[in-house]
Enzyme design. Structure first.
Site, short mmCIF file in Angstrom:
data_model
loop_
_atom_site.label_atom_id
_atom_site.label_comp_id
_atom_site.label_asym_id
_atom_site.label_seq_id
_atom_site.Cartn_x
_atom_site.Cartn_y
_atom_site.Cartn_z
N PHE A 141 0.87 -1.18 0.00
CA PHE A 141 0.00 0.00 0.00
C PHE A 141 0.90 1.22 0.00
O PHE A 141 1.56 1.52 0.99
CB PHE A 141 -0.95 0.05 1.20
CG PHE A 141 -1.90 1.22 1.10
CD1 PHE A 141 -3.06 1.11 0.36
CD2 PHE A 141 -1.59 2.42 1.70
CE1 PHE A 141 -3.92 2.20 0.23
CE2 PHE A 141 -2.44 3.51 1.57
CZ PHE A 141 -3.61 3.41 0.84
N ASP A 226 9.72 2.89 1.59
CA ASP A 226 8.53 3.67 1.93
C ASP A 226 8.33 3.58 3.43
O ASP A 226 7.76 2.62 3.95
CB ASP A 226 7.32 3.12 1.18
CG ASP A 226 6.04 3.88 1.49
OD1 ASP A 226 6.02 4.66 2.47
OD2 ASP A 226 5.05 3.70 0.76
N LYS A 255 3.17 11.30 6.75
CA LYS A 255 2.39 11.10 7.97
C LYS A 255 2.99 11.82 9.18
O LYS A 255 2.77 13.00 9.38
CB LYS A 255 2.19 9.61 8.23
CG LYS A 255 1.29 8.93 7.20
CD LYS A 255 0.85 7.56 7.63
CE LYS A 255 0.06 6.83 6.55
NZ LYS A 255 -1.23 7.46 6.26
#
Length: 401
Positions: A141, A226, A255
């Site tokens: 994801f 990531d 984030k």
């Protein structure tokens, strides 16, 4: 209708149904706790999918944002501003890299990493134009843009959004042999999450990423980590890659970099990689804006103390000990994770992950399900041991029926 029901009905009537949130309407939050419009309090055990690593309303971050709001919030990159150089310098130093390319959201940062790897492949590695390949892992994801969902194996995220972007090869996560066999002379990068969050907090086999690092170095391929969800303290290290002593060619961050206050993301790499860009070849109006830089600089300062990494290690060890006791007793089939982050597979006989999440909500604990029977636990790193234990007690009670 109640205030909660009215707010949800209005949202359902006037917003696209691209999410299926739990039926709670949050009005305020502080630390690890949120309060809804009815005045009910909930322990946040999700932390905005790690965007809120430092808790809701963290005073240092709010003060940094307020101070910057009084000065200047946006210049665009048409002009310099006085927070930009410090942000880039300090983030590069935190990562042990040379250069930073700031964006806003995680998906933008992943798109930037894809573009960077392709340009590096053509300009530096010498791959024929239009032939660059990037290897990714199944069950990944990385975001929801059309390019990113083109290499997703999640049917819900991918279906009906074609035609899909070519140039990606998907291999099983954790399988070094498959990765090796997928590499060709046109492979420019391997893009992977050190821990797959959306897939259920999947941790790869020990030694996998050190093998990825060795293989990519041997084949002159960029290794892109990531760390949008796994990075910045969540696993007990600044970066999850550190657990295997691995330094990638490129970090993708987001984030928690914005502290849950503003969207901030970045690609961080060497001058040899990010140096492929020239003016006008990539950018973002809001990327690296003064407000984002001010908040992110405070995040970097907080990470340098090591306090949050230590909390994630100590409370994470406690979390996994407590969850491990539940495995094999009929209610929990497996627990995975690292640091203050866990994926808990619930026995289907007890209900779906959604049903368990709703029962926990009724007891004042907020988690979220994924892939049917899995719930994810990732509280803010500022949570107290007492609050964590209370939340785990509610989970035990729900699972015991």
């Amino acid at each position: 209708m109640s205030t909660t029901e009215t707010a949800i009905a209005s949202a359902e009537a006037h917003s696209a149904h691209n999410y299926h949130p739990l039926p709670v309407v949050v009005a305020s939050a502080e630390g690890a706790w949120m309060t809804d419009v009815e005045g009910r309090r909930y322990l946040d055990m999700l932390a905005g999918y790690s965007a809120l690593n430092f808790g809701h309303g963290n005073r240092r971050l709010i003060d940094a944002a307020k101070a910057q709001l009084e000065r200047v919030t946006l210049t665009s990159r048409a002009f310099h501003h006085d927070r930009f150089a410090d942000f880039c310098t300090q983030l590069a130093e935190l990562c042990g890299m040379d250069m930073v390319l700031p964006m806003n959201t995680g998906a933008e940062a992943v798109e930037t990493a894809v573009k960077t790897a392709r340009k590096w492949g053509y300009r530096v590695k010498g791959v024929p134009d239009g032939m660059a390949k990037i290897i990714v892992a199944a069950d990944n994801f990385h975001g929801r843009t059309t390019t990113i969902v083109s290499f997703s194996t999640d049917h819900e995220a991918r279906a009906d959004f074609g035609p899909y972007t070519p140039g990606f090869e998907i291999v099983p996560y954790g399988d070094l042999t498959a990765l090796r066999e997928a590499m060709t002379e046109n492979t420019v990068a391997v893009l992977m999450e050190p821990i797959q969050g959306e897939a259920g907090v999947l941790v790869p086999p020990a030694g996998y990423f050190s093998g990825v690092r060795e293989l990519t170095r041997e084949r002159n391929v960029l290794f892109i980590a990531d760390e949008i969800q796994s990075g910045l303290g969540r696993t007990g290290k600044t970066f999850a890659c550190e657990h295997e002593g691995v330094v990638p060619d490129m970090y993708v961050l987001g984030k928690a970099l914005g502290g849950g206050v503003v969207p901030v993301s970045a690609v961080v790499s060497s001058a040899a990689v990010l140096g492929v860009y020239g003016p006008g070849e990539h950018g973002s109006t809001f990327g690296g804006n003064p407000l984002a830089c001010a908040v992110a600089l405070e995040v970097i300062a907080m990470l340098r103390s090591g306090e949050f990494q230590q909390r994630a290690t100590e409370l994470g060890d406690h979390l996994h000990r407590e969850l491990g006791v539940l495995v094999g007793q009929g209610a929990v089939e497996a627990v995975r994770g690292r640091g203050l982050w866990a994926g808990v597979d619930i026995s289907p006989a007890l209900g779906t992950g959604r049903e368990i999440s709703e029962k926990l909500m009724d007891r004042g604990v907020l988690v979220k399900d994924t892939h049917g029977s899995t719930i994810r636990i990732a509280p803010p790193l500022v949570i107290s041991k007492e609050d964590l234990d209370w939340g785990l007690a509610q989970l035990r009670d729900v699972l015991s029926g």
